[in-house]
Motif scaffolding. Sequence first.
Motif, PDB file in Angstrom:
ATOM      1  N   GLN A  31       0.843  -1.187   0.000  1.00 36.62           N
ATOM      2  CA  GLN A  31       0.000   0.000   0.000  1.00 36.62           C
ATOM      3  C   GLN A  31       0.887   1.249   0.000  1.00 36.62           C
ATOM      4  O   GLN A  31       1.893   1.301   0.706  1.00 36.62           O
ATOM      5  CB  GLN A  31      -0.906   0.015   1.236  1.00 36.62           C
ATOM      6  N   PRO A  32       0.516   2.249  -0.791  1.00 38.21           N
ATOM      7  CA  PRO A  32       1.324   3.478  -0.784  1.00 38.21           C
ATOM      8  C   PRO A  32       1.208   4.171   0.566  1.00 38.21           C
ATOM      9  O   PRO A  32       0.134   4.244   1.147  1.00 38.21           O
ATOM     10  CB  PRO A  32       0.715   4.321  -1.902  1.00 38.21           C
ATOM     11  N   GLN A  33       2.330   4.641   1.040  1.00 35.28           N
ATOM     12  CA  GLN A  33       2.355   5.312   2.332  1.00 35.28           C
ATOM     13  C   GLN A  33       2.145   6.803   2.126  1.00 35.28           C
ATOM     14  O   GLN A  33       2.607   7.380   1.148  1.00 35.28           O
ATOM     15  CB  GLN A  33       3.689   5.082   3.030  1.00 35.28           C
ATOM     16  N   GLU A  34       1.458   7.397   3.088  1.00 33.64           N
ATOM     17  CA  GLU A  34       1.256   8.839   3.017  1.00 33.64           C
ATOM     18  C   GLU A  34       2.558   9.527   3.395  1.00 33.64           C
ATOM     19  O   GLU A  34       3.272   9.073   4.289  1.00 33.64           O
ATOM     20  CB  GLU A  34       0.139   9.263   3.967  1.00 33.64           C
ATOM     21  N   PRO A  35       2.884  10.607   2.698  1.00 33.74           N
ATOM     22  CA  PRO A  35       4.133  11.304   3.027  1.00 33.74           C
ATOM     23  C   PRO A  35       4.079  11.896   4.435  1.00 33.74           C
ATOM     24  O   PRO A  35       3.040  12.382   4.875  1.00 33.74           O
ATOM     25  CB  PRO A  35       4.229  12.400   1.968  1.00 33.74           C
ATOM     26  N   VAL A  36       5.176  11.827   5.112  1.00 37.10           N
ATOM     27  CA  VAL A  36       5.285  12.366   6.461  1.00 37.10           C
ATOM     28  C   VAL A  36       5.557  13.858   6.352  1.00 37.10           C
ATOM     29  O   VAL A  36       6.506  14.294   5.699  1.00 37.10           O
ATOM     30  CB  VAL A  36       6.421  11.666   7.242  1.00 37.10           C
ATOM     31  N   VAL A  37       4.685  14.651   6.988  1.00 38.58           N
ATOM     32  CA  VAL A  37       4.847  16.106   6.959  1.00 38.58           C
ATOM     33  C   VAL A  37       5.371  16.536   8.321  1.00 38.58           C
ATOM     34  O   VAL A  37       4.740  16.301   9.351  1.00 38.58           O
ATOM     35  CB  VAL A  37       3.503  16.805   6.654  1.00 38.58           C
TER      36      VAL A  37
END
Length: 93
Positions: free
Chosen positions: A79-85
């Motif tokens: 699953q694509p991971q959400e970018p860490v902001v």
Amino acid sequence: MDWQGQKLAEQMMQIMLVAFAVVAFLTGYVMESFRMMMLVYACGVVLTTLITVPNWPFFNRHPLKWLDPSVAEKYPKPQPQEPVVLKKKPTKK
């Protein structure tokens, strides 16, 4: 067409086009005819296209081995991971 077949087709195309260019130039030079040179080269391009573009059986000597569907189902797709902001901390004054 497999990967090795693509590589072979590309190499054959390059070699054949250069060979036909040399033959066409020499023919045109000897016959002193630009038209004959272009005709020989055009025939070479057509012949090269007929040899390298279709998916001939000798381009499929190394087929890719795909996973069986039952085996592929055992391993879920990543699953694509959400970018860490990263939030900036407020500076103290």
